[in-house]
Design an enzyme around this catalytic site. Sequence first.
Site, PDB file in Angstrom:
ATOM      1  N   HIS A  54     -12.888   3.289   3.045  1.00 24.12           N
ATOM      2  CA  HIS A  54     -12.098   4.438   2.645  1.00 24.12           C
ATOM      3  C   HIS A  54     -13.069   5.580   2.176  1.00 24.12           C
ATOM      4  O   HIS A  54     -14.177   5.497   1.943  1.00 24.12           O
ATOM      5  CB  HIS A  54     -11.229   4.095   1.343  1.00 24.12           C
ATOM      6  CG  HIS A  54     -10.219   2.974   1.828  1.00 24.12           C
ATOM      7  ND1 HIS A  54     -10.457   1.631   1.783  1.00 24.12           N
ATOM      8  CD2 HIS A  54      -8.963   3.087   2.195  1.00 24.12           C
ATOM      9  CE1 HIS A  54      -9.213   0.878   2.218  1.00 24.12           C
ATOM     10  NE2 HIS A  54      -8.577   1.887   2.679  1.00 24.12           N
TER      11      HIS A  54
ATOM     12  N   SER B 136       0.947  -1.183   0.041  1.00 25.79           N
ATOM     13  CA  SER B 136       0.105  -0.063   0.028  1.00 25.79           C
ATOM     14  C   SER B 136       0.959   1.351  -0.133  1.00 25.79           C
ATOM     15  O   SER B 136       2.059   1.140   0.593  1.00 25.79           O
ATOM     16  CB  SER B 136      -0.783  -0.106   1.269  1.00 25.79           C
ATOM     17  OG  SER B 136      -1.510   1.436   1.660  1.00 25.79           O
ATOM     18  N   SER B 137       0.359   2.341  -0.424  1.00 25.09           N
ATOM     19  CA  SER B 137       1.269   3.400  -0.658  1.00 25.09           C
ATOM     20  C   SER B 137       1.318   4.145   0.857  1.00 25.09           C
ATOM     21  O   SER B 137       2.344   5.149   0.988  1.00 25.09           O
ATOM     22  CB  SER B 137       0.376   4.783  -1.419  1.00 25.09           C
ATOM     23  OG  SER B 137      -0.734   5.055  -0.731  1.00 25.09           O
ATOM     24  N   CYS B 138       0.962   3.732   1.771  1.00 24.60           N
ATOM     25  CA  CYS B 138       1.009   4.063   3.088  1.00 24.60           C
ATOM     26  C   CYS B 138       2.377   3.661   3.823  1.00 24.60           C
ATOM     27  O   CYS B 138       2.597   4.158   4.625  1.00 24.60           O
ATOM     28  CB  CYS B 138      -0.307   3.768   4.104  1.00 24.60           C
ATOM     29  SG  CYS B 138      -0.300   1.968   4.490  1.00 24.60           S
TER      30      CYS B 138
ATOM     31  N   TYR C  42      -0.557  -0.824  10.181  1.00 23.86           N
ATOM     32  CA  TYR C  42      -0.994  -1.220   8.793  1.00 23.86           C
ATOM     33  C   TYR C  42       0.538  -1.071   7.888  1.00 23.86           C
ATOM     34  O   TYR C  42       0.895  -2.193   7.121  1.00 23.86           O
ATOM     35  CB  TYR C  42      -2.081  -0.516   8.270  1.00 23.86           C
ATOM     36  CG  TYR C  42      -2.456  -1.198   6.843  1.00 23.86           C
ATOM     37  CD1 TYR C  42      -2.981  -2.488   6.677  1.00 23.86           C
ATOM     38  CD2 TYR C  42      -2.263  -0.389   5.822  1.00 23.86           C
ATOM     39  CE1 TYR C  42      -3.548  -2.849   5.481  1.00 23.86           C
ATOM     40  CE2 TYR C  42      -2.562  -0.825   4.550  1.00 23.86           C
ATOM     41  CZ  TYR C  42      -3.224  -2.218   4.476  1.00 23.86           C
ATOM     42  OH  TYR C  42      -3.466  -2.588   2.969  1.00 23.86           O
TER      43      TYR C  42
ATOM     44  N   LYS D 273       3.007  -4.003   6.405  1.00 29.28           N
ATOM     45  CA  LYS D 273       2.964  -4.357   4.902  1.00 29.28           C
ATOM     46  C   LYS D 273       4.409  -3.824   4.540  1.00 29.28           C
ATOM     47  O   LYS D 273       5.007  -4.745   3.677  1.00 29.28           O
ATOM     48  CB  LYS D 273       2.236  -2.974   4.060  1.00 29.28           C
ATOM     49  CG  LYS D 273       0.770  -3.257   3.953  1.00 29.28           C
ATOM     50  CD  LYS D 273       0.569  -4.255   3.210  1.00 29.28           C
ATOM     51  CE  LYS D 273      -0.902  -4.856   3.118  1.00 29.28           C
ATOM     52  NZ  LYS D 273      -1.286  -6.022   2.554  1.00 29.28           N
TER      53      LYS D 273
HETATM   54  O1  GFB Z   1      -9.633   6.815   2.477  1.00 30.47           O
HETATM   55  P1  GFB Z   1      -9.197   7.108   3.675  1.00 30.47           P
HETATM   56  O2  GFB Z   1     -10.014   6.768   4.735  1.00 30.47           O
HETATM   57  O3  GFB Z   1      -7.823   6.710   3.885  1.00 30.47           O
HETATM   58  O4  GFB Z   1      -9.160   8.894   3.814  1.00 30.47           O
HETATM   59  P2  GFB Z   1      -6.224   7.495   3.751  1.00 30.47           P
HETATM   60  C1  GFB Z   1      -8.722   9.798   2.809  1.00 30.47           C
HETATM   61  C2  GFB Z   1      -9.179  11.115   3.259  1.00 30.47           C
HETATM   62  O5  GFB Z   1     -10.584  11.263   3.126  1.00 30.47           O
HETATM   63  C3  GFB Z   1      -8.805  11.638   4.671  1.00 30.47           C
HETATM   64  C4  GFB Z   1     -11.012  12.147   4.353  1.00 30.47           C
HETATM   65  O6  GFB Z   1      -8.287  12.785   4.626  1.00 30.47           O
HETATM   66  C5  GFB Z   1     -10.222  11.509   5.517  1.00 30.47           C
HETATM   67  O7  GFB Z   1     -10.428  12.296   6.574  1.00 30.47           O
HETATM   68  N1  GFB Z   1     -12.568  11.761   4.398  1.00 30.47           N
HETATM   69  C6  GFB Z   1     -13.430  12.562   4.183  1.00 30.47           C
HETATM   70  C7  GFB Z   1     -13.037  10.710   4.568  1.00 30.47           C
HETATM   71  N2  GFB Z   1     -14.653  12.069   4.433  1.00 30.47           N
HETATM   72  C8  GFB Z   1     -14.391  10.918   4.514  1.00 30.47           C
HETATM   73  C9  GFB Z   1     -15.131   9.885   4.958  1.00 30.47           C
HETATM   74  O8  GFB Z   1     -16.499   9.880   5.237  1.00 30.47           O
HETATM   75  N3  GFB Z   1     -14.801   8.588   5.090  1.00 30.47           N
HETATM   76  C10 GFB Z   1     -13.334   8.188   5.126  1.00 30.47           C
HETATM   77  N4  GFB Z   1     -12.723   7.180   5.220  1.00 30.47           N
HETATM   78  N5  GFB Z   1     -12.503   9.328   4.789  1.00 30.47           N
HETATM   79  C11 GFB Z   1      -5.766   5.055   4.332  1.00 30.47           C
HETATM   80  C12 GFB Z   1      -5.078   4.264   5.335  1.00 30.47           C
HETATM   81  O9  GFB Z   1      -5.476   6.145   4.529  1.00 30.47           O
HETATM   82  O10 GFB Z   1      -5.556   4.612   2.859  1.00 30.47           O
HETATM   83  C13 GFB Z   1      -4.853   2.810   5.004  1.00 30.47           C
HETATM   84  O11 GFB Z   1      -5.191   4.381   6.646  1.00 30.47           O
HETATM   85  C14 GFB Z   1      -4.436   2.566   3.476  1.00 30.47           C
HETATM   86  O12 GFB Z   1      -3.559   2.551   5.744  1.00 30.47           O
HETATM   87  C15 GFB Z   1      -5.531   3.301   2.482  1.00 30.47           C
HETATM   88  O13 GFB Z   1      -3.138   3.041   3.146  1.00 30.47           O
HETATM   89  C16 GFB Z   1      -5.064   3.133   0.976  1.00 30.47           C
HETATM   90  O14 GFB Z   1      -5.869   7.669   2.280  1.00 30.47           O
HETATM   91  O15 GFB Z   1      -6.148   8.651   4.709  1.00 30.47           O
END
Ligand code: GFB
Length: 310
Positions: free
Chosen positions: A180, A108-110, A137, A141
Site C-alpha cells: 500500500h 475493507s473500505s473498498c 477484492y 469482501k
Molecule cells: O494504498 P494504495 O495502494 O491503495 O494507493 P488504494 C493509494 C493511493 O496512493 C493511490 C497512490 O492513488 C496510489 O496511486 N500512490 C502513490 C501509491 N505512490 C504510491 C506507491 O508507491 N505505491 C502505492 N501502492 N500507491 C487499496 C485497494 O486501494 O486499498 C485495496 O486496492 C484495499 O482493495 C486497500 O481496499 C485498503 O487505497 O487505492
Amino acid sequence: MNKDSRIFVAGHRGMVGSAIVRQLEALGHQNIITRTSSEVDLMNQSAVNAFFQEEQPEYVFLAAAKVGGIHANNVFRADFLYNNLMIEANVIKAAHDLKVKKLLFLGSSCIYPKFAEQPLKEESLLTGALEPTNEPYAIAKIAGIKLCEAYWDQFGDQFISAMPTNLYGPNDNYDLQTSHVLPALLRKFHQAKIDGDTTVECWGSGSPLREFLHVDDLAEACVFLMKAYNEKQFVNVGTGTDLSIKALAEMIQDVVGFEGSIVWNTDKPDGTPRKLMDVSKINQLGWRHQIDLRNGIEQVYQDFLQLELS
Ligand code: GFB
C-alpha cells in the site's frame, strides 16, 4: 469472551492478525489459537473443518486474507477474488458447523461504490458501481459480509463484520510492487535519502484522498466489537479524517528527512478519488481511535529502521 476462552485468530502473521494477537495478549487472554498456512490451509474446507473439530474455538477473528495495494489488486485479480472467497467461505462455514459463539470478519473500505456519498456510511453498500482497480477484492469482501449476515438471518449465528479504512503499522508489507501507499513511500523516501537521490517517484496524481488508521487502533476496535457489539449490520472503523496522497507524501518525506523533490507518475492509477469513513456508529458505541497519523508514521519509521538493521 473470558480470559480463558478459546480464541482463533486467522491470519496471525499478517499486519491485522498480529495486531489482534498483541491486543488479546495485552488484555490477558490465555487461550489464543493460531496456525500458519502450512499448518492449516484455509483455502481447503476439509483442512479447516478438521482444525475446527480439533481445537473447538469459541471465538474467531477472521483476519486471514490476500491483501495488497492498488497495483497488486489490479494485476492479481483472480487471486484476490478466488483466495479471499475460499478463505472466508471455509472459515465462516466451519465456524457455523462447530457452533462458534461469535465471529468477527474483517472487510475493507473498498467495498463501497467508487462515487458513494462522503463520508461513507454503512448504508451505502451496494448502491453503485465499484472502483475497477479493486473490484475483485471488493466483491470477495462483500461476499464475506453477506455470508455473515446470511448465517445471522438463517441460523441466528453471531457473525459480525468490521470495515477498516486504509491501515498501516508493524508487520506491514514493504514490497514496492505489492504494498500500500504508506509503507511504499516510507521505503522509497528512506532509500532515496540513503542513496543521495534528488527525486522520488510517487504514483498517480497525488490528488486522491485517503484515511489512515494505525493497526493497533484497529485491533483495539476489533476486540471492543467482539465484546460489545451484537448487531447484524457491519461497522466502519477509521479516524474520520482524510488527507491527499500529496499531503501524505510530504508528511512521510518530512518524517524520513528526504530533502529532494517528488515526481508524480500519472501513468499509474489513482484509484478511488476519496474513501473517507463515517465513523459515527463506532464512536457512538464508545470506541475512538488513539494514534494520530504523524505519530503513527514516526513509530512505523522506527520499526522500519529496526527491520533494515536486522
Ligand atoms: O494504498 P494504495 O495502494 O491503495 O494507493 P488504494 C493509494 C493511493 O496512493 C493511490 C497512490 O492513488 C496510489 O496511486 N500512490 C502513490 C501509491 N505512490 C504510491 C506507491 O508507491 N505505491 C502505492 N501502492 N500507491 C487499496 C485497494 O486501494 O486499498 C485495496 O486496492 C484495499 O482493495 C486497500 O481496499 C485498503 O487505497 O487505492
